[in-house]
Design a protein around this motif. Structure first.
Motif: not given
Lengths: 111, 111
Positions: A33, A35, A97, A100, B31-32, B93-94, B97-100
Motif C-alpha cells: 500500500y 500512502y 487481515r 499494516y 468492522d475492524y 476497514n472491512f 479493504e485498505k485501511l482508512t
C-alpha cells in the motif's frame, strides 16, 4: 527495523521533475500500500498492489503511477512534480487481515 | 469525505494520568479498527486493534473501546508515560479493504 524498506529516505527535487520511490515489503507479504502524508494531514491512501496486480486506487493523481514487480517490491513514480507534492510517502505491507507494517517513509521536498 | 475522524488535533496530559484519544467513523461497513502510533521521522507502528464483535480490547496500559451504535472508538492509555508522546492515528476497514486513517492526534505527556 519493521521489515518494510523504503528508499530513498529523503529526496529534494525541482518542480517539473520526475522521481521514483521504492518499497520492499516484509518477507512473505503480498500486498503493498502507498500512502501520502502532507503537512498536518492524515495518511491519504494512494494505491494498493497485491501480488503484482493493482487491487485498489485511492486519491492518486494522474501524474502518479505505481507498479509491483515479480519480486514483490513496488515503485511509486511521481512526475511533473509540483510544490504541493511535497510530503511524506509511506509504503506498507500486510498479510491477510493483518495490521499494516509501515516503512519509515520517503520525505519528498519539491523546490 | 472523511470516513474516519479525529476531531482533536492535539492533547496534553500529565504524566501518570489517563490519556483518552477519540475517533469517530461514518462508514457502517467498517468492522475492524486499529490504532497506530507515529514518532517523528518514523513510519506509523501498530498499537492495538479491535474487531466489531467486541466492545473492548486491552493490552497492557492500552485499552480500546468501541461503541458501534455511536460509531465511536477511543484509546485509553493508563498511566501515561513520557514515551507515549507521539501522533496517534485511528484506522478502520472491512473485509480485506485498505485501511482508512484519521488525521491523527498529537499526544504530549507533560512530566
Amino acid at each position: 527495523d519493521s521489515g518494510v524498506t523504503q528508499t530513498p529516505k529523503h529526496l529534494i527535487t525541482a518542480t517539473g521533475q520526475r522521481v521514483t520511490l521504492r518499497c520492499s515489503p516484509r518477507s512473505g507479504d503480498l500486498s503493498v500500500y502507498w500512502y501520502q502524508q502532507s503537512l498536518d494531514q492524515g495518511l491519504q491512501f494512494l494505491i494498493q498492489y497485491y501480488n503484482g496486480e493493482e487491487r485498489a486506487k485511492g486519491n492518486i493523481l494522474e501524474r502518479f503511477s505505481a507498479q509491483q514487480f515479480p519480486d514483490l517490491h513496488s515503485e511509486l513514480n511521481l512526475s511533473s512534480l509540483e510544490l504541493g507534492d511535497s510530503a511524506l510517502y509511506f509504503c506498507a505491507s500486510s498479510g491477510p487481515r493483518a495490521s499494516y507494517t509501515f516503512g519509515s517513509g520517503t520525505r519528498l521536498t519539491v523546490v | 469525505d472523511q470516513q474516519v475522524k479525529q476531531n482533536s488535533p492535539s492533547l496534553s496530559v500529565q504524566e501518570g494520568r489517563i490519556s483518552i484519544l477519540n475517533c469517530d467513523y461514518t462508514n457502517s461497513m467498517f468492522d475492524y479498527f486499529l490504532w497506530y502510533k507515529k514518532y517523528p521521522a518514523e513510519g506509523p507502528t501498530f498499537l492495538i486493534s479491535i474487531s466489531s464483535i467486541k466492545d473492548k480490547n486491552e493490552d497492557g496500559r492500552f485499552t480500546v473501546f468501541l461503541n458501534k451504535s455511536a460509531k465511536h472508538l477511543s484509546l485509553h492509555i493508563v498511566p501515561s508515560q513520557p514515551g507515549d508522546s507521539a501522533v496517534y492515528f485511528c484506522a478502520a476497514n472491512f473485509g480485506n479493504e485498505k485501511l482508512t486513517f484519521g488525521t491523527g492526534t498529537r499526544l504530549t505527556i507533560i512530566p
